[in-house]
Design a protein around this motif. Structure first.
Motif, short mmCIF file in Angstrom:
data_model
loop_
_atom_site.label_atom_id
_atom_site.label_comp_id
_atom_site.label_asym_id
_atom_site.label_seq_id
_atom_site.Cartn_x
_atom_site.Cartn_y
_atom_site.Cartn_z
N PRO A 1 32.92 40.42 51.15
CA PRO A 1 32.20 39.87 49.99
C PRO A 1 32.48 38.40 49.73
N PHE A 2 33.69 37.93 50.05
CA PHE A 2 33.98 36.51 49.81
C PHE A 2 33.06 35.62 50.63
N GLU B 1 29.48 35.68 49.24
CA GLU B 1 29.32 34.82 48.07
C GLU B 1 29.31 33.34 48.47
N ASP C 1 41.34 37.17 46.40
CA ASP C 1 39.96 36.68 46.53
C ASP C 1 39.29 36.57 45.17
N SER D 1 36.73 38.62 44.55
CA SER D 1 35.32 38.85 44.87
C SER D 1 34.70 39.73 43.79
N TYR D 2 33.38 39.83 43.81
CA TYR D 2 32.70 40.62 42.77
C TYR D 2 33.13 42.08 42.78
#
Length: 325
Positions: free
Chosen positions: A72-73, A76, A266, A268-269
Motif C-alpha cells: 500500500p505504501f 499511495e 509506514d 499506510s491506509y
C-alpha cells in the motif's frame, strides 16, 4: 485519425507552419495560429508524442519505477506522484520491477527509448545503470551516488522510536520481524531498533523475512518457528506484514495488545482500517512524493542547487495495538 497533413490541407497552410505551431518552435502569425487551433479542435487532433520526442528531444513524460502496487505504501506514493505529474501537464509512464534487477534494467531501457524528461526510481537496485542515465533521476530509498539525490524517510530514527514506544509501554521481552536483506530501509529500521534496545540493555530477537509484500513467502510458515508466548513486544518492519502477523497471532489465541503489544512501520491506509487499529511509525507518502517530484522538477528545470540527500522525518502514530487495554 487526423494528421498534420490533414490540418495543412484544411487550413491551406504549409506543413512546416503547422509543425512550428504544434511544437512551439518558431514564429506563426496570430491569424494562422487561430486558424490552426480551430481546425485542430474540429478534427480532434492529438499530436504524435513519439514524433514530438524526436523533434524536441523531449517527450513531455516522466517515468516512475516502483517495485509493486501490492504494498500500500508504494501504491499511495505512485498515485500522489502520478497526479502531480499529470497536473503539470506531463505524461506518466509507470513501470513495475518486483525488486528484480533485470526487470528494473528493462524498465530503464524502455523509459530511455520513450525519451522521458526525468525518472523517479523507488528502491532501485541497478546502481550502475542508474548512474549512467543522462537524464535527471531521483532515487527513493536506495543510495546510488553522490550526484544522485536520494529521498527517504528517517528509517533509523523510526526503528528507535518503535523500541522506545514499546519500552515506555512496559515491554521488556521484544522481537523484531525484519525485512529482506539488500534494502536500506529495513536494515536501518532494524539497526535503530537494536541500537535503542542496547541503550536500555534489553535483549531483542530478530526474525528476518525474504520479501516485504507477501508474494513469494509463506509468512505463516516463518511465524510458526517463533514461540510468541516468550515476548511482550513486537516490531514489524512494515504495515502490510504487520497486519498479517496480527491476524496470525489472533488466530493463535493472542490478545492484542493484552498479551503482545505490536507496532508497524509506514502508516499506510490499511493501518487505520485494521482491527485493532495499528500503532505504527509514519513515513508520509505525501511528503516523500512531494519532495521527490519537486527535486526532479528542479533538476529538469536546471534550478537544483544541491544533490544532498533529503531525509524525511518520521513520527509515532499511537493506536490500539499498543498500550493498556
Amino acid at each position: 485519425m487526423a494528421s498534420i497533413r490533414d490540418i495543412a490541407k484544411s487550413t491551406g497552410l504549409s506543413i512546416s507552419t503547422i509543425s512550428r505551431y504544434i511544437n512551439s518552435s518558431g514564429y506563426v502569425s496570430k491569424d494562422s495560429a487561430e486558424l490552426i487551433q480551430k481546425v485542430i479542435d474540429e478534427m480532434d487532433y492529438v499530436p504524435n508524442r513519439n514524433a514530438q520526442a524526436i523533434f524536441n528531444k523531449k517527450s513531455g513524460s516522466i517515468g516512475l519505477v516502483i517495485p509493486s502496487l501490492v504494498n500500500p505504501f508504494f501504491s499511495e506514493m505512485a498515485t500522489i506522484i502520478g497526479n502531480k505529474i499529470q497536473d503539470d501537464g506531463y505524461g506518466c509512464v509507470l513501470c513495475f520491477t518486483e525488486d528484480i534487477p533485470e526487470k528494473e534494467e528493462d524498465a530503464l531501457d524502455l523509459l530511455k527509448g520513450y525519451r522521458v524528461d526525468g525518472i523517479i526510481v523507488a528502491r532501485g537496485r541497478s546502481v550502475d545503470k542508474i548512474q549512467k542515465l543522462s537524464i535527471p533521476v531521483i532515487s527513493f530509498e536506495s543510495i546510488i551516488s553522490d550526484e544522485i539525490i536520494t529521498v527517504s524517510a528517517d528509517n533509523y530514527q523510526g526503528g528507535r522510536m518503535a523500541f522506545e514506544h514499546l519500552y515506555e509501554e512496559g515491554c521488556r521481552k521484544m522481537i523484531h520481524i525484519k525485512g529482506p536483506k539488500g534494502f536500506i530501509a529495513p536494515e536501518e529500521r532494524c539497526k535503530g531498533f537494536l541500537d535503542a534496545s542496547a541503550d536500555k540493555d534489553v535483549a531483542v530477537e530478530v526474525l528476518e523475512l525474504s520479501t516485504d509484500y507477501l508474494l513469494e513467502e509463506d509468512l505463516d510458515k516463518a511465524l510458526n518457528q517463533v514461540d510468541f508466548r516468550m515476548y511482550d513486544g513486537l516490531f514489524v518492519f512494515n504495515d502490510i506484514n504487520c497486519i498479517h502477523v496480527i491476524s496470525y497471532l489472533r488466530r493463535q489465541g493472542f490478545a492484542i495488545p493484552g498479551d503482545l503489544q505490536v507496532i508497524g512501520f509506514d502508516n499506510s491506509y490499511l493501518s487505520e482500517m485494521n482491527l485493532p487499529r495499528l500503532t505504527t511509525i509514519e513515513q508520509s507518502p505525501q511528503e516523500i512524493a512531494q519532495v521527490s517530484y519537486h527535486c526532479l522538477k528542479d533538476l529538469m528545470d536546471g534550478t537544483c542547487r544541491s544533490t544532498a540527500n533529503r531525509i524525511i522525518p518520521v513520527k509515532l502514530i499511537r493506536r490500539d495495538t499498543t498500550g493498556s487495554t
